[in-house]
Design a protein around this motif. Structure first.
Motif, PDB file in Angstrom:
ATOM      1  N   TRP A   1      24.135  46.546  25.035  1.00 17.11           N
ATOM      2  CA  TRP A   1      23.618  45.810  23.867  1.00 17.11           C
ATOM      3  C   TRP A   1      24.638  45.859  22.737  1.00 17.11           C
ATOM      4  CZ3 TRP A   1      20.422  43.357  26.509  1.00 17.11           C
ATOM      5  CH2 TRP A   1      19.536  43.958  27.393  1.00 17.11           C
TER       6      TRP A   1
ATOM      7  N   PHE B   1      25.397  36.084  28.182  1.00 16.16           N
ATOM      8  CA  PHE B   1      24.208  36.864  28.553  1.00 16.16           C
ATOM      9  C   PHE B   1      22.931  36.092  28.200  1.00 16.16           C
ATOM     10  CE2 PHE B   1      20.828  39.927  28.056  1.00 16.16           C
ATOM     11  CZ  PHE B   1      20.977  40.707  29.193  1.00 16.16           C
TER      12      PHE B   1
ATOM     13  N   SER C   1      14.448  32.050  32.369  1.00 19.75           N
ATOM     14  CA  SER C   1      13.157  31.743  31.743  1.00 19.75           C
ATOM     15  C   SER C   1      12.747  30.305  32.007  1.00 19.75           C
ATOM     16  CB  SER C   1      13.219  31.996  30.235  1.00 19.75           C
ATOM     17  OG  SER C   1      13.262  33.380  30.017  1.00 19.75           O
TER      18      SER C   1
ATOM     19  N   GLY D   1      11.748  41.228  23.038  1.00 18.34           N
ATOM     20  CA  GLY D   1      13.009  41.073  23.782  1.00 18.34           C
ATOM     21  C   GLY D   1      13.053  39.679  24.377  1.00 18.34           C
ATOM     22  N   GLY D   2      12.557  38.736  23.623  1.00 20.94           N
ATOM     23  CA  GLY D   2      12.378  37.351  24.130  1.00 20.94           C
ATOM     24  C   GLY D   2      13.636  36.523  24.109  1.00 20.94           C
ATOM     25  N   GLY D   3      14.787  37.153  23.814  1.00 18.58           N
ATOM     26  CA  GLY D   3      16.065  36.439  23.858  1.00 18.58           C
ATOM     27  C   GLY D   3      16.075  35.274  22.886  1.00 18.58           C
TER      28      GLY D   3
ATOM     29  N   LEU E   1      10.560  38.564  19.186  1.00 16.36           N
ATOM     30  CA  LEU E   1      11.265  39.714  18.591  1.00 16.36           C
ATOM     31  C   LEU E   1      12.469  40.008  19.461  1.00 16.36           C
ATOM     32  CD1 LEU E   1      11.376  42.278  16.658  1.00 16.36           C
ATOM     33  CD2 LEU E   1      10.277  43.494  18.555  1.00 16.36           C
TER      34      LEU E   1
ATOM     35  N   VAL F   1      20.917  38.488  18.458  1.00 17.62           N
ATOM     36  CA  VAL F   1      20.399  37.467  19.381  1.00 17.62           C
ATOM     37  C   VAL F   1      19.664  36.366  18.607  1.00 17.62           C
ATOM     38  CG1 VAL F   1      18.863  37.031  21.356  1.00 17.62           C
ATOM     39  CG2 VAL F   1      20.173  39.161  21.237  1.00 17.62           C
TER      40      VAL F   1
ATOM     41  N   GLY G   1      14.785  42.591  15.024  1.00 17.36           N
ATOM     42  CA  GLY G   1      14.264  43.943  14.832  1.00 17.36           C
ATOM     43  C   GLY G   1      14.533  44.809  16.040  1.00 17.36           C
ATOM     44  N   ASP G   2      13.827  45.942  16.099  1.00 11.04           N
ATOM     45  CA  ASP G   2      14.044  46.920  17.170  1.00 11.04           C
ATOM     46  C   ASP G   2      12.677  47.286  17.753  1.00 11.04           C
ATOM     47  OD1 ASP G   2      14.523  49.115  18.753  1.00 11.04           O
ATOM     48  OD2 ASP G   2      15.783  50.155  17.294  1.00 11.04           O
TER      49      ASP G   2
ATOM     50  N   PHE H   1      11.837  49.578  19.546  1.00  9.00           N
ATOM     51  CA  PHE H   1      11.545  51.015  19.564  1.00  9.00           C
ATOM     52  C   PHE H   1      10.982  51.461  18.216  1.00  9.00           C
ATOM     53  CE2 PHE H   1      14.539  50.670  23.052  1.00  9.00           C
ATOM     54  CZ  PHE H   1      13.928  51.464  24.014  1.00  9.00           C
TER      55      PHE H   1
ATOM     56  N   LYS I   1       9.090  40.232  29.317  1.00 11.37           N
ATOM     57  CA  LYS I   1       9.652  39.667  30.544  1.00 11.37           C
ATOM     58  C   LYS I   1      11.056  40.234  30.762  1.00 11.37           C
ATOM     59  CE  LYS I   1      11.483  35.462  32.532  1.00 11.37           C
ATOM     60  NZ  LYS I   1      12.874  35.732  32.208  1.00 11.37           N
ATOM     61  N   TRP I   2      11.222  40.885  31.880  1.00  7.53           N
ATOM     62  CA  TRP I   2      12.515  41.473  32.249  1.00  7.53           C
ATOM     63  C   TRP I   2      13.026  42.431  31.158  1.00  7.53           C
ATOM     64  CZ3 TRP I   2      16.404  37.666  35.053  1.00  7.53           C
ATOM     65  CH2 TRP I   2      16.434  38.010  36.416  1.00  7.53           C
TER      66      TRP I   2
ATOM     67  N   ASP J   1      14.971  47.376  32.216  1.00  9.52           N
ATOM     68  CA  ASP J   1      16.240  47.758  31.560  1.00  9.52           C
ATOM     69  C   ASP J   1      16.238  49.227  31.111  1.00  9.52           C
ATOM     70  OD1 ASP J   1      17.084  45.122  31.716  1.00  9.52           O
ATOM     71  OD2 ASP J   1      16.678  44.647  29.620  1.00  9.52           O
ATOM     72  N   TRP J   2      15.060  49.868  31.139  1.00  2.59           N
ATOM     73  CA  TRP J   2      14.920  51.163  30.462  1.00  2.59           C
ATOM     74  C   TRP J   2      14.342  52.228  31.395  1.00  2.59           C
ATOM     75  CZ3 TRP J   2      17.173  50.975  25.779  1.00  2.59           C
ATOM     76  CH2 TRP J   2      17.334  49.721  25.181  1.00  2.59           C
TER      77      TRP J   2
HETATM   78  C1  SAM Z   1      17.170  41.341  30.154  1.00  2.21           C
HETATM   79  S1  SAM Z   1      17.019  40.540  28.642  1.00  2.21           S
HETATM   80  C2  SAM Z   1      15.508  39.647  28.862  1.00  2.21           C
HETATM   81  C3  SAM Z   1      15.394  38.484  27.928  1.00  2.21           C
HETATM   82  C4  SAM Z   1      14.120  37.652  28.108  1.00  2.21           C
HETATM   83  N1  SAM Z   1      12.925  38.429  27.975  1.00  2.21           N
HETATM   84  C5  SAM Z   1      14.149  36.959  29.444  1.00  2.21           C
HETATM   85  O1  SAM Z   1      13.513  37.422  30.385  1.00  2.21           O
HETATM   86  O2  SAM Z   1      14.855  35.951  29.560  1.00  2.21           O
HETATM   87  C6  SAM Z   1      16.532  41.880  27.566  1.00  2.21           C
HETATM   88  C7  SAM Z   1      16.390  41.474  26.100  1.00  2.21           C
HETATM   89  O3  SAM Z   1      16.014  42.641  25.362  1.00  2.21           O
HETATM   90  C8  SAM Z   1      16.673  42.589  24.101  1.00  2.21           C
HETATM   91  N2  SAM Z   1      16.696  43.926  23.510  1.00  2.21           N
HETATM   92  C9  SAM Z   1      17.454  44.994  23.874  1.00  2.21           C
HETATM   93  N3  SAM Z   1      17.194  46.048  23.087  1.00  2.21           N
HETATM   94  C10 SAM Z   1      16.242  45.644  22.202  1.00  2.21           C
HETATM   95  C11 SAM Z   1      15.548  46.294  21.134  1.00  2.21           C
HETATM   96  N4  SAM Z   1      15.795  47.572  20.834  1.00  2.21           N
HETATM   97  N5  SAM Z   1      14.627  45.585  20.428  1.00  2.21           N
HETATM   98  C12 SAM Z   1      14.378  44.268  20.741  1.00  2.21           C
HETATM   99  N6  SAM Z   1      14.996  43.608  21.742  1.00  2.21           N
HETATM  100  C13 SAM Z   1      15.914  44.285  22.469  1.00  2.21           C
HETATM  101  C14 SAM Z   1      18.038  42.043  24.473  1.00  2.21           C
HETATM  102  O4  SAM Z   1      18.753  41.556  23.379  1.00  2.21           O
HETATM  103  C15 SAM Z   1      17.679  40.967  25.489  1.00  2.21           C
HETATM  104  O5  SAM Z   1      17.459  39.726  24.888  1.00  2.21           O
END
Ligand code: SAM
Ligand SMILES: O=c1cc(-c2ccc(O)cc2)oc2c(O)c(O)ccc12
Length: 351
Positions: A146, A159, A167, A192-194, A214, A219, A235-236, A238, A250-251, A255-256
């Motif tokens: 990130w 990315f 999507s 994390g909706g990109g 968010l 992004v 924002g974040d 977390f 979604k997806w 990642d975590w």
């Molecule tokens: C694998 S992508 C998935 C994007 C979207 N949900 C999709 O499926 O097309 C993960 C997303 O999480 C976001 N992300 C990572 N850390 C984040 C955080 N701390 N707060 C909010 N979004 C975050 C990334 O920027 C990225 O857009």
């Protein structure tokens, strides 16, 4: 343990096959660069090699090499051959996904997967097992994926476009097969909706739902308010998640690691009302063992995805038992899994 000569020769062929596997991605990348699928689609019927080459502006001096290239792509079922006096080439379902301009195309994903920022960290998996770094990515680049996306606008774009293409592909299928999941929601936040592809599709299909995205500031900061009515918040997840009836992930959770997922889910739980008031979380992710993953090919794809998450991020692909553990640990009471999307499922979880 002794092995027969025959076994060892078979083993050699097997090892060669694994070693040369990277050429599959590179051939796919080259097919996209050349635009082979576009030409076949435009032609509308099976096409002879010489016509295909001429449409692609490839010199006849490359005929033998191009025939060998097409032979391999056909063997991988990216294209099909129609036998005859002169072999003709045609699209398969896989190469249909390589036609630019089609809503369902995976070209941005191909570009993402062959980007050195994604593929290079795989070189250090071995040393990483003995290193204190969180991920092979971090061992290779000295920072998280990130952070690299934040610092390198070109990679950030590649990315986000890769994710948006997924999507586009997923949202039509979700709306068709499990549209009821989104029906009747007053508001939804795509965490994390990109760049908002999924949220805009939901807003279009359900105009009564107020949709918010968010994501990290790098992004969403460049996204303008558009006529979809979707709101973009930097924002974040977390720290906090905007209030809504429902949260879409979604997806995200793959990642975590488990601890991080529990924290994200707790922030999401704080953002939604009680179940009686319609509160729920909608997860779109793999549930290993839940979908059409019975054949060896699908199992291998899931295993490779799991490794990709380990290499790039702290994530993993989970089976139902592993999902249940993090869902309950975050304080949710109930969940429902609907396998729907090839290797992925919808998991609805309730407070
Ligand atoms: C694998 S992508 C998935 C994007 C979207 N949900 C999709 O499926 O097309 C993960 C997303 O999480 C976001 N992300 C990572 N850390 C984040 C955080 N701390 N707060 C909010 N979004 C975050 C990334 O920027 C990225 O857009
Ligand atoms: O960087 C990626 C790449 C993928 C990916 C790779 C191959 C495919 O056929 C599809 C997708 O997926 C990712 C992903 O789901 C994620 O959460 C982060 C990064 C990537």
């Amino acid at each position: 343990m002794e092995f027969s000569t025959n076994e060892l020769l078979e083993a050699q062929a097997h090892v060669w096959n694994i070693l040369l596997g990277y050429l599959k991605s590179m051939c796919l990348k080259s097919a996209v660069e050349l635009g082979i699928a576009d030409v076949l689609k435009k032609h509308g019927k099976p096409m002879e090699l010489s016509d295909l080459m001429s449409a692609l502006s490839i010199s006849p001096t490359r005929t033998d090499s191009f025939r060998r290239f097409m032979r391999t792509l056909t063997h991988m079922e990216l294209f099909a051959e129609k036998p005859g006096h002169e072999v003709k080439y045609l699209l398969t379902p896989s190469s249909h996904l390589l036609v630019s301009g089609e809503t369902m195309n995976v070209i941005p994903f191909v570009n993402l997967c062959v980007d050195p920022t994604i593929s290079d960290p795989a070189h250090v998996v071995g040393p990483w097992f003995k290193s204190p770094k969180e991920t092979p990515f971090e061992l290779y680049f000295g920072k998280s994926m990130w952070d690299v996306a934040d610092e390198k606008p070109e990679f950030n774009k590649t990315f986000n476009e890769g994710m948006a293409s997924d999507s586009r592909l997923v949202c039509d299928v979700v709306m068709m097969m499990c549209g009821q999941v989104f029906r009747g929601l007053k508001s939804l936040v795509d965490v994390g909706g990109g760049t908002g592809t999924m949220a805009r599709a939901i807003a279009r299909a359900f105009p009564e739902t107020k949709c918010t995205v968010l994501d990290l500031p790098h992004v969403v900061d460049t996204l303008k308010k558009d006529d979809s009515g979707v709101e973009y918040v930097g924002g974040d997840m977390f720290v906090s998640v905007p209030q809504a009836n429902a949260v879409l992930l979604k997806w995200i959770l793959h990642d975590w690691n488990d601890e991080e997922c529990v924290k994200i889910l707790q922030r999401c739980k704080e953002a939604i009302p009680k179940r009686e008031m319609g509160g729920k979380i909608i997860i779109i992710d793999m549930v290993v063992g839940a979908t059409s993953d019975k054949d060896a090919h699908a199992v291998e794809t899931q295993l490779l995805f799991d490794l990709l998450m380990m290499i790039l991020l702290t994530g993993k692909e989970r089976n139902e038992r592993e999902w249940r553990r993090i869902i309950l640990a975050a304080g949710f009471k109930d969940y429902k899994i609907t396998p729907f999307l090839g290797l992925r499922s919808v998991i609805e979880i309730y407070p």
